[in-house]
Design a protein around this motif. Sequence first.
Motif: not given
Length: 346
Positions: A15-19, A31-36, A44-46, A62-64
């Motif tokens: 859950a805490a993993a970086p992108a 979406y790379h920078d947005a996920v990071a 979010t997490g993986g 998930q959205m809410v």
Amino acid sequence: MKKKLFAFILALILAAAPAAAFDDVPAGAYYHDAVAWAVERGITGGSSMGLFDPESPCTTEQMVVFLWRAQGQPEPAAAANPFTDIAPSSPSYKAALWAHEAGLVSGPLLAPSAPCTRGQTVSYLWKLAGRPAPAAGEIRPLPGEAAAAGILGDTLINTFFAYSIDGAAVADAFGAVTAAEGRELLVVDVTVRNTDEWPVPMYDTDFQLQWGGEGPEDFAYPLAEKSGQLPAAYTLAVGEEVSGKLVYEIPAGSREFTISYRESFDDGTTGSLFRACFAIRDGQAAYPTLFDDVALDAEYAQAVLWALRAQIASGTGGGFSPDTACTRGQIMTFLHRAYGAEGSAN
């Protein structure tokens, strides 16, 4: 017990993993920078074992949760559960209550496993932003582009002058002009301003009205000059601004329009094409949709246009695809643009 503890610790790490730790989030992905950004802020997490699943549909649940976390995980005020398909023991329970109180979703069903569409997603962001009207701006062609499009209220700036559509209305008659059978008159309020270093000659044929397709019956020029209209020919002094009306005859029932201007130079060459888009609702000018698959009366139409103008969302190539499920990569991108370094929807 050790297996459960190990699984719990592994889940926390993921859950805490970086992108960069997600095998399916390459450095060049849009979406790379947005996920990071989202992972760093705990939004979010993986999904599983080093994966983010950016192309998977984002569910309503998930959205809410994503939106609730992006808003700082506010504590819901009410204790009563309005949903029959979300239990108080659910990890998304507080987020669901908050979304209900914020007016994003209504009871008694949240449908947590249902895909959340692109139209719903921008509607949620629009509502959280206070349901703002699309922001007007000054529009010029982007570098490398030969066209520029604006909407009602935007100012389109070309080499010689700037113009904006300030309003419009449908009428059966204007002064001594009466529409022919099966036709209506469209009276458009326009403002033009000299942006050149020299006086600029202006003509009524500068502004072509278009509707429908691109056939010979789908456009018109202003009717002959009548009282209250801009002259058929006039000159704008340096820095001068003039407001007036342009009157067009249109097919009855036409409700989406573009007023276009194509740059024309003394050497016979042409430059960029400028298009000011607007619609007619209840006889008066309104914001258009700009997408063929977003109807004017769609519940998300205003939200889609706002998201487009706020540079939160864009088209998909063939339209906006409002009824298509929003992917996990797309929602992280939308959230990053709305609340991250690139902008704020608040």
